[in-house]
Design a protein around this motif. Sequence first.
Motif, PDB file in Angstrom:
ATOM      1  N   ASP A  21       0.919  -1.378  -0.163  1.00  0.00           N
ATOM      2  CA  ASP A  21       0.330  -0.425   0.137  1.00  0.00           C
ATOM      3  C   ASP A  21       0.880   1.293  -0.339  1.00  0.00           C
ATOM      4  N   ILE A  22       1.855   1.179  -0.820  1.00  0.00           N
ATOM      5  CA  ILE A  22       2.353   2.260  -0.756  1.00  0.00           C
ATOM      6  C   ILE A  22       1.810   3.479  -3.321  1.00  0.00           C
ATOM      7  N   LYS A  23       2.390   4.438  -2.501  1.00  0.00           N
ATOM      8  CA  LYS A  23       1.815   5.225  -3.364  1.00  0.00           C
ATOM      9  C   LYS A  23       2.866   5.169  -4.943  1.00  0.00           C
ATOM     10  N   ASN A  24       3.975   4.657  -4.321  1.00  0.00           N
ATOM     11  CA  ASN A  24       5.007   5.169  -6.427  1.00  0.00           C
ATOM     12  C   ASN A  24       5.853   3.830  -6.110  1.00  0.00           C
ATOM     13  N   LEU A  25       6.501   3.145  -7.457  1.00  0.00           N
ATOM     14  CA  LEU A  25       6.798   1.997  -7.356  1.00  0.00           C
ATOM     15  C   LEU A  25       8.875   2.596  -7.630  1.00  0.00           C
ATOM     16  N   HIS A  26       8.868   1.219  -7.069  1.00  0.00           N
ATOM     17  CA  HIS A  26      11.000   1.552  -6.470  1.00  0.00           C
ATOM     18  C   HIS A  26      11.093   0.500  -6.705  1.00  0.00           C
ATOM     19  N   ILE A  27      12.124   0.657  -7.257  1.00  0.00           N
ATOM     20  CA  ILE A  27      13.634  -0.624  -7.875  1.00  0.00           C
ATOM     21  C   ILE A  27      15.173  -0.161  -7.143  1.00  0.00           C
ATOM     22  N   GLY A  28      15.198  -1.584  -6.260  1.00  0.00           N
ATOM     23  CA  GLY A  28      16.537  -1.948  -6.240  1.00  0.00           C
ATOM     24  C   GLY A  28      17.313  -2.967  -6.407  1.00  0.00           C
ATOM     25  N   VAL A  29      18.307  -3.027  -6.964  1.00  0.00           N
ATOM     26  CA  VAL A  29      18.844  -3.432  -6.856  1.00  0.00           C
ATOM     27  C   VAL A  29      20.448  -3.879  -6.133  1.00  0.00           C
ATOM     28  N   TYR A  30      20.500  -5.246  -5.162  1.00  0.00           N
ATOM     29  CA  TYR A  30      21.420  -5.413  -4.276  1.00  0.00           C
ATOM     30  C   TYR A  30      22.728  -6.222  -4.499  1.00  0.00           C
ATOM     31  N   PRO A  31      23.543  -6.499  -3.777  1.00  0.00           N
ATOM     32  CA  PRO A  31      24.691  -6.710  -3.551  1.00  0.00           C
ATOM     33  C   PRO A  31      23.871  -7.779  -3.187  1.00  0.00           C
ATOM     34  N   PRO A  32      24.950  -9.545  -2.767  1.00  0.00           N
ATOM     35  CA  PRO A  32      25.989  -9.416  -3.922  1.00  0.00           C
ATOM     36  C   PRO A  32      26.225  -9.892  -5.411  1.00  0.00           C
ATOM     37  N   LEU A  33      24.640 -10.118  -5.729  1.00  0.00           N
ATOM     38  CA  LEU A  33      24.903 -10.994  -6.966  1.00  0.00           C
ATOM     39  C   LEU A  33      23.831  -9.859  -7.765  1.00  0.00           C
ATOM     40  N   GLY A  34      23.745  -8.994  -7.480  1.00  0.00           N
ATOM     41  CA  GLY A  34      22.726  -7.965  -7.797  1.00  0.00           C
ATOM     42  C   GLY A  34      20.963  -8.176  -8.058  1.00  0.00           C
ATOM     43  N   ARG A  35      20.491  -8.752  -7.125  1.00  0.00           N
ATOM     44  CA  ARG A  35      19.586  -9.470  -7.284  1.00  0.00           C
ATOM     45  C   ARG A  35      18.546  -7.468  -7.090  1.00  0.00           C
ATOM     46  N   VAL A  36      17.209  -8.001  -8.103  1.00  0.00           N
ATOM     47  CA  VAL A  36      16.288  -6.947  -8.521  1.00  0.00           C
ATOM     48  C   VAL A  36      15.074  -6.505  -7.696  1.00  0.00           C
ATOM     49  N   ARG A  37      15.022  -6.137  -6.542  1.00  0.00           N
ATOM     50  CA  ARG A  37      13.435  -5.969  -6.030  1.00  0.00           C
ATOM     51  C   ARG A  37      12.734  -4.670  -6.294  1.00  0.00           C
ATOM     52  N   VAL A  38      11.471  -5.276  -7.034  1.00  0.00           N
ATOM     53  CA  VAL A  38      10.354  -4.296  -6.984  1.00  0.00           C
ATOM     54  C   VAL A  38       9.717  -4.020  -5.678  1.00  0.00           C
ATOM     55  N   ALA A  39       9.373  -2.953  -5.683  1.00  0.00           N
ATOM     56  CA  ALA A  39       8.351  -2.330  -4.588  1.00  0.00           C
ATOM     57  C   ALA A  39       7.382  -1.816  -5.689  1.00  0.00           C
ATOM     58  N   ALA A  40       6.153  -1.977  -5.202  1.00  0.00           N
ATOM     59  CA  ALA A  40       5.295  -1.300  -6.375  1.00  0.00           C
ATOM     60  C   ALA A  40       3.762  -1.835  -5.340  1.00  0.00           C
ATOM     61  N   PRO A  41       3.135  -0.663  -6.079  1.00  0.00           N
ATOM     62  CA  PRO A  41       2.171   0.151  -5.440  1.00  0.00           C
ATOM     63  C   PRO A  41       0.744  -1.334  -6.046  1.00  0.00           C
ATOM     64  N   THR A  42      -0.012  -1.962  -5.113  1.00  0.00           N
ATOM     65  CA  THR A  42      -1.088  -2.492  -5.142  1.00  0.00           C
ATOM     66  C   THR A  42      -2.594  -2.164  -6.745  1.00  0.00           C
ATOM     67  N   ARG A  43      -2.193  -1.492  -7.146  1.00  0.00           N
ATOM     68  CA  ARG A  43      -3.753  -0.740  -7.700  1.00  0.00           C
ATOM     69  C   ARG A  43      -2.397  -0.799  -8.809  1.00  0.00           C
ATOM     70  N   LEU A  44      -1.408  -1.572  -9.172  1.00  0.00           N
ATOM     71  CA  LEU A  44      -0.602  -2.009 -10.358  1.00  0.00           C
ATOM     72  C   LEU A  44      -0.578  -3.699 -10.576  1.00  0.00           C
ATOM     73  N   ASN A  45      -0.768  -3.922 -11.552  1.00  0.00           N
ATOM     74  CA  ASN A  45      -0.334  -5.677 -12.066  1.00  0.00           C
ATOM     75  C   ASN A  45       0.244  -5.944 -12.118  1.00  0.00           C
ATOM     76  N   ASP A  46       0.723  -7.002 -12.284  1.00  0.00           N
ATOM     77  CA  ASP A  46       2.364  -7.264 -12.983  1.00  0.00           C
ATOM     78  C   ASP A  46       2.649  -7.586 -14.230  1.00  0.00           C
TER      79      ASP A  46
END
Length: 241
Positions: A21-46
């Motif tokens: 339940d957030i307003k904006n979509l956020h994309i993060g790339v995390y060490p050590p392997l470059g894992r990509v995680r997206v935090a997305a508003p529930t109003r969006l679909n895949d």
Amino acid sequence: MSTASAYLTIRGIEIDVIYKDIKNLHIGVYPPLGRVRVAAPTRLNDDQVRLAVIQRLPWIKRQREQLKAAPRQTEREMITGESHYVWGLRKRLRVVERTGRTHLEVDGDRLLLYTSGQTTAGQRRTALDQWYRGQLREAIPAVINTWEQKLEVSVPKWTIRRMKTKWGSCNRETRHLWFNVELAKKHPDCLEYVVVHEMAHYFERNHGERFTQLMDKSLPDWRSRREQLNGSPLAQEEWSS
């Protein structure tokens, strides 16, 4: 705050999506392997998330390349007192200088390295790498055998290698599996998760809904194991290809 999750593959990159339940979509790339995680508003679909990620792919790829190119933690000198991880447990290295071949063994909370006083730090790191590979070679067959029976498939070939951006991989055509040597530093639950994950690719190539359903059915706690794998510490050895 309500949450839901999805698991997408976009242009060969695995994406963890958490709907909140957030307003904006956020994309993060995390060490050590470059894992990509997206935090997305529930109003969006895949599909909407997929489009947003595609638009940011150049940035994501730059971040992943920077992680791959970045110097890792200082190379271990392989001397008494250093910390190394074995199956998720922290061990203190003790170097025992003596004649004969170099080898390692675990003694309680210590990792013993028997070696000549003439060996270099590089030679000792090589010995440790080979020892980790041996640990995996001993552990993997039993895990694969268990899941061959549960999933009613066979694994004709598997290989241990050092990989910079993946814990494992699967060639669906040859059914060949690869496992990252770094898994020997992680809790055994993490190894089982990676084995099941790669074997699941025999049934489904992509990380879509069908793949997620298969993982949910086969290994219900796979998400917590994945978090444990990506969140547990890497020992301070060098990370090289």
